[in-house]
Write an enzyme that holds these catalytic residues in place. Sequence first.
Site, short mmCIF file in Angstrom:
data_model
loop_
_atom_site.label_atom_id
_atom_site.label_comp_id
_atom_site.label_asym_id
_atom_site.label_seq_id
_atom_site.Cartn_x
_atom_site.Cartn_y
_atom_site.Cartn_z
N ASP A 341 -45.34 25.84 -17.26
CA ASP A 341 -43.93 26.16 -17.39
C ASP A 341 -43.72 27.56 -17.96
O ASP A 341 -44.48 28.03 -18.80
CB ASP A 341 -43.28 25.12 -18.33
CG ASP A 341 -41.80 25.34 -18.50
OD1 ASP A 341 -41.08 25.26 -17.50
OD2 ASP A 341 -41.36 25.60 -19.64
N GLU A 394 -45.13 28.41 -12.79
CA GLU A 394 -43.71 28.63 -12.60
C GLU A 394 -43.44 30.04 -13.10
O GLU A 394 -43.31 30.27 -14.31
CB GLU A 394 -42.89 27.60 -13.39
CG GLU A 394 -41.41 27.70 -13.07
CD GLU A 394 -40.50 27.64 -14.28
OE1 GLU A 394 -39.28 27.59 -14.09
OE2 GLU A 394 -41.00 27.65 -15.41
#
Length: 661
Positions: A341, A394
Site C-alpha cells: 500500500d 500501489e
Amino acid sequence: MMAAAQKAKKQVEDLTTDKKEEQKSSSDKPVEATLLTEFDIHLFREGKHYHLYNKLGSHLMEYMGTEGVYFGVWAPNAEKVAVVGDFNNWDRESNPMKARWDGSGIWEVFIPGAKKGSLYKYFIRSNNGYEADKGDPFAFQWETPPNTASVVWDLENTWKDKVWMKDRQKKEGKPQPMSVYELHLGSWKRVPEDGLRSLTYLELAEQLPKYIKEMGFTHVEFMPVMEHPFFGSWGYQITGYFAPSSRFGTPQEFMQLIDSLHQAGIGVILDWVPSHFPSDLHGLHYFDGTYLYEHADPKKGFHPDWQSYIFNYGRNEVRSFLISNAIFWLDKFHADGLRVDAVASMLYLDYSRKEGEWEPNEHGGNENLEAISFLKEFNEVVYKEFPDAVTIAEESTAWPMVSKPTYIGGLGFGMKWMMGWMHDTLKYFSEDPINRKYHQNTITFSSNYAFTENFMLPLSHDEVVYGKQAILNKMPGDEWNKFANLRTLYAYMYAHPGTKLLFMGAEFGQTTEWDHDSSLAWHLTNENYHRQIQETFKELNKLYKKEPALYEKAFSHEGFEWVDIKDEENSIISFLRKGNDPKDNILVVCNFTPLPRENYRIGVEKAGKWKEIFNSDDNRFGGSNVKNDGEIASTELSAHGQDNSLSLTIPPMGVIYLKKA
C-alpha cells in the site's frame, strides 16, 4: 502442541549448552531462557534478520523442566521493562524482564505462569521517565478491539493445500492469467439475523471459495487483515503487524480460510502496509519512550494525510521488523503475494507536503533514499525465499522501473497498479457518449506506456468511496445504458494488456458506494440486470483463463497491436491481442456509443475466416443481441493498411472479441 513444545525445549537446551560453554570465558553472560543466538543479534543489528517472528514476541516453551512462555521485546531506551498480564494481576513488579548483556536493546524473560491464551502487555519505563503499557509488536494474536492486550498464542496448524503449493511452484516464471477480487473481510457479507455482524473466518471459508470459483476469479486480495484498533481505517492503520484481526476468529481460523481458498484453486494476496502506523498508545508509536520505529523529525516521521507515523527505513532493526513481517505472512499463512500500500508516499520526501515541510536528501532531491533501499531489499528477500509469490505496488506516480529487477535499477516489484489507466478510463466512461469523440485520446492514451511496467489494471475500493459513487453510477444514461456501459467497461478492461483487479460489489453492479459498516447489496443479484452483469463477469473470467492471447504477453508490446485508433467520429477502437501462437490471436472491437454499426470494415493481415467468441451485447448479459453469427470470411478489400478485411456488425455500446475459425 506437544510436538512444538518438545521442539522448543530442544532448541532451548541446545542454546543453554552454548551459553554454558560461553560462560567458561565470560562471567557477564548469564544463563537465561532465550531463543536468540549471537548470530541472531548480529543479523538483527545489520538489518538482515528476516525471521524475527521466530525469536521475538511471546513463545510457548519448556525451560528447565517447566512449561511457560518466553517473552522478548526490543526496547533499547528503556530503563525498566516488565511483562504485565492476567497471570500476574497486571502487576508491574511481578515479572521484570532483563536486558540482554550484548547491548542489543532486547529484553527477555521466561514466565512459568503464562500459557496459551494469556493476556499481556509490556510495561515500559523509559530512561527519560516516560511510562506506558505497550502491546507486543510480534504478538500472533490480540484482544478484539476496543480491548488492546496482546494474547499468547501459537501458529500450529495442519495445512491441506499441498497440491496448490506444489502447483504454484510449477507455474513460477510462466505467464498466468490473474484476475483478482479485492475484498474487505468485514463487509463482504453480514448476518442480518445476528445484529448485522461480519462473517467469521470459518464462515468465510465456507462461502467465499464457492463464490470466487463460480465467478471465475483466480485470486482474492484481502484489504489488511492485520490487527487494527479502528474498524473505519479499513485495516490501513495497523497495531498488530503479526496478527490477523481477532474480530473474525483465531490465527488458525484465518489459516483455514486461506487453506479453503487454495483447495478451491484460488490464490490469496494480502494488503501490506509498511508505509505508516497509527498513534494509538498501545501500538508502535513512541514505543520505548523514544521515536523507535518512526523518525523523530516530523518532516520525515509524521504523515500529514493520515495523521500517522512513518517508519524509519534507515534504522536496521526497523528494516528487520518490516521484512520479517512480509516473510511471516508468506511463510506462516501461505499467502501467495503481497500488495504494498501507498508506495508513492514512501518514495517521495515531499509527498503531500508543502514547501518548508520537508527536507531534501543528501543529493538535494525529493527521493527518500532510505525507503527506496528498503523496498529493493524487501523485494529481493521475498523473491529469494518465495520465488513463486508475487509483490504488487500501489504506486500512483511515474516513478520509473517499479516492476523491474533491482539489478538493473528497478524497485523489484512483480507488478504495479496502473493508476493512470484507471483514472483515464473512468473519466472517459463518465462522459456522455455524444461527447466521447472529443476524448478518444483519453481511452487510447494508456497504450503509450502500457509496457513500461508489469501493470495490473485496478478498479479498486478507492474509486467507490468518499462521494466518487459506485462504478455503475459513474456510467451515463438511463438504466439500460448504464449497464451497457458497465459491460463495455469490463469487456474493454479484460481485453486491455495487464492483469485485472476488481473491488467487491462491482461484479454485480452495486448501486451505492461501499460502506464498511454494512454488507454488499446481495439482494440486487435477484434482479435481471445485476445478475446479468455477474454472468458477463463469469464469461470474461472464463475466456481470460482459456485464451492465451489475453495473458501470455500481458506485459510486452509484442502482445498488442492497434488495428484502428483513429475512428473518433464513431468512438470505435480496434486492436489485436497476440499470444505465442498466431492462431491464438484475438481481434477486439469496442463501440463506445449506443449506435450499432452495420458493415463496419476492419483490416486483417491474412485471408481467412473469423468467429465471434464474445459479445458484451449478448441478450444473456442484458444486451440487445446484435451479433455476428457463424463464420465471417474476409474479403480482398483493403482497410487499415491491410489487403484483407472483415465486414462486421458492431453492437451498440458493446465490445466483441473475434478469433480465427
